[in-house]
Design a protein around this motif. Structure first.
Motif, PDB file in Angstrom:
ATOM      1  N   LEU A 167       0.846  -1.198   0.000  1.00 45.93           N
ATOM      2  CA  LEU A 167       0.000   0.000   0.000  1.00 45.93           C
ATOM      3  C   LEU A 167       0.877   1.242   0.000  1.00 45.93           C
ATOM      4  O   LEU A 167       1.986   1.216   0.528  1.00 45.93           O
ATOM      5  N   PRO A 168       0.365   2.362  -0.539  1.00 48.12           N
ATOM      6  CA  PRO A 168       1.135   3.611  -0.522  1.00 48.12           C
ATOM      7  C   PRO A 168       0.989   4.380   0.795  1.00 48.12           C
ATOM      8  O   PRO A 168       1.550   5.447   0.954  1.00 48.12           O
ATOM      9  N   TYR A 169       0.207   3.866   1.716  1.00 49.60           N
ATOM     10  CA  TYR A 169       0.014   4.475   3.035  1.00 49.60           C
ATOM     11  C   TYR A 169       0.196   3.373   4.079  1.00 49.60           C
ATOM     12  O   TYR A 169       0.190   2.190   3.748  1.00 49.60           O
ATOM     13  N   PRO A 170       0.344   3.736   5.356  1.00 50.00           N
ATOM     14  CA  PRO A 170       0.776   2.767   6.377  1.00 50.00           C
ATOM     15  C   PRO A 170      -0.043   1.486   6.500  1.00 50.00           C
ATOM     16  O   PRO A 170       0.522   0.412   6.695  1.00 50.00           O
ATOM     17  N   ASP A 171      -1.348   1.574   6.428  1.00 51.95           N
ATOM     18  CA  ASP A 171      -2.179   0.375   6.571  1.00 51.95           C
ATOM     19  C   ASP A 171      -3.491   0.590   5.836  1.00 51.95           C
ATOM     20  O   ASP A 171      -3.783   1.693   5.373  1.00 51.95           O
ATOM     21  N   THR A 172      -4.317  -0.437   5.758  1.00 53.39           N
ATOM     22  CA  THR A 172      -5.580  -0.341   5.034  1.00 53.39           C
ATOM     23  C   THR A 172      -6.508   0.686   5.682  1.00 53.39           C
ATOM     24  O   THR A 172      -6.613   0.767   6.904  1.00 53.39           O
ATOM     25  N   ILE A 173      -7.176   1.465   4.853  1.00 51.42           N
ATOM     26  CA  ILE A 173      -8.118   2.488   5.318  1.00 51.42           C
ATOM     27  C   ILE A 173      -9.558   1.998   5.154  1.00 51.42           C
ATOM     28  O   ILE A 173     -10.432   2.336   5.948  1.00 51.42           O
ATOM     29  N   HIS A 174      -9.781   1.164   4.155  1.00 46.71           N
ATOM     30  CA  HIS A 174     -11.136   0.668   3.883  1.00 46.71           C
ATOM     31  C   HIS A 174     -11.809   0.073   5.125  1.00 46.71           C
ATOM     32  O   HIS A 174     -12.947   0.445   5.428  1.00 46.71           O
ATOM     33  N   PRO A 175     -11.149  -0.812   5.871  1.00 44.71           N
ATOM     34  CA  PRO A 175     -11.829  -1.381   7.050  1.00 44.71           C
ATOM     35  C   PRO A 175     -12.194  -0.332   8.101  1.00 44.71           C
ATOM     36  O   PRO A 175     -13.217  -0.453   8.774  1.00 44.71           O
ATOM     37  N   ILE A 176     -11.379   0.694   8.226  1.00 46.46           N
ATOM     38  CA  ILE A 176     -11.670   1.742   9.214  1.00 46.46           C
ATOM     39  C   ILE A 176     -12.960   2.462   8.838  1.00 46.46           C
ATOM     40  O   ILE A 176     -13.870   2.612   9.655  1.00 46.46           O
TER      41      ILE A 176
END
Length: 166
Positions: free
Chosen positions: A14-23
């Motif tokens: 990912l281009p960011y630290p962790d997945t955002i979708h689940p949040i």
């Protein structure tokens, strides 16, 4: 051509630290299920203030689901998929897009109900809310399966796919 403009991918691919979708999607899940709960309690207790709580939860869920879908599509596109995960990911994607339309339609219906009379809610709306809740629970099951069974965006699975093991 424009690859140099994109940020590098991390160990989760990912281009960011962790997945955002689940949040983001957990807010949608909570708002939809809480709206249904408020409607049921409001219906049986005749507490119309809960209908207002339900309305605002559905309104915000309608907005939030589109944000969740955007991040879901990005993260699904960056997921290092393998053959076993593809059917579940495709079904999760189809149901997610469908839920966006379903939630928007139900929210529109809820708005019309709210305009007509803020004190009552039809039993048919509660029935549709129950069906929506079941569909949301099934979607949660599929999302959990993608993470906890197939390990999408987890470091060991990303390394295994990159290493040619999966």
């Amino acid at each position: 051509m424009f690859e140099h403009l994109l940020p590098p991918l991390n160990d989760h691919n990912l281009p960011y630290p962790d997945t955002i979708h689940p949040i983001v999607v957990h807010f949608v899940i909570a708002m939809v299920l809480f709206a249904f709960l408020c409607d049921v309690i409001g219906y049986f207790s005749r507490n119309s203030r809960l209908f207002e709580v339900s309305w605002w939860n559905m309104f915000l869920a309608t907005i939030a689901i589109f944000v969740a879908i955007i991040f879901g599509q990005v993260e699904a596109g960056l997921a290092l998929g393998y053959d076993a995960v593809a059917p579940v990911l495709h079904l999760h994607t189809i149901i997610g897009w469908s839920l966006s339309g379903i939630i928007a339609a139900i929210t529109g219906w809820r708005y019309v109900i709210r305009l007509r009379d803020r004190e009552i809610i039809p039993l048919s709306y509660l029935g549709v809310g129950m069906v929506l809740s079941i569909l949301v629970f099934f979607q949660v099951y599929l999302g959990d399966k993608l993470v906890w069974v197939y390990g999408l965006h987890t470091v060991p699975v990303v390394e295994a796919v990159k290493g040619g093991i999966l």
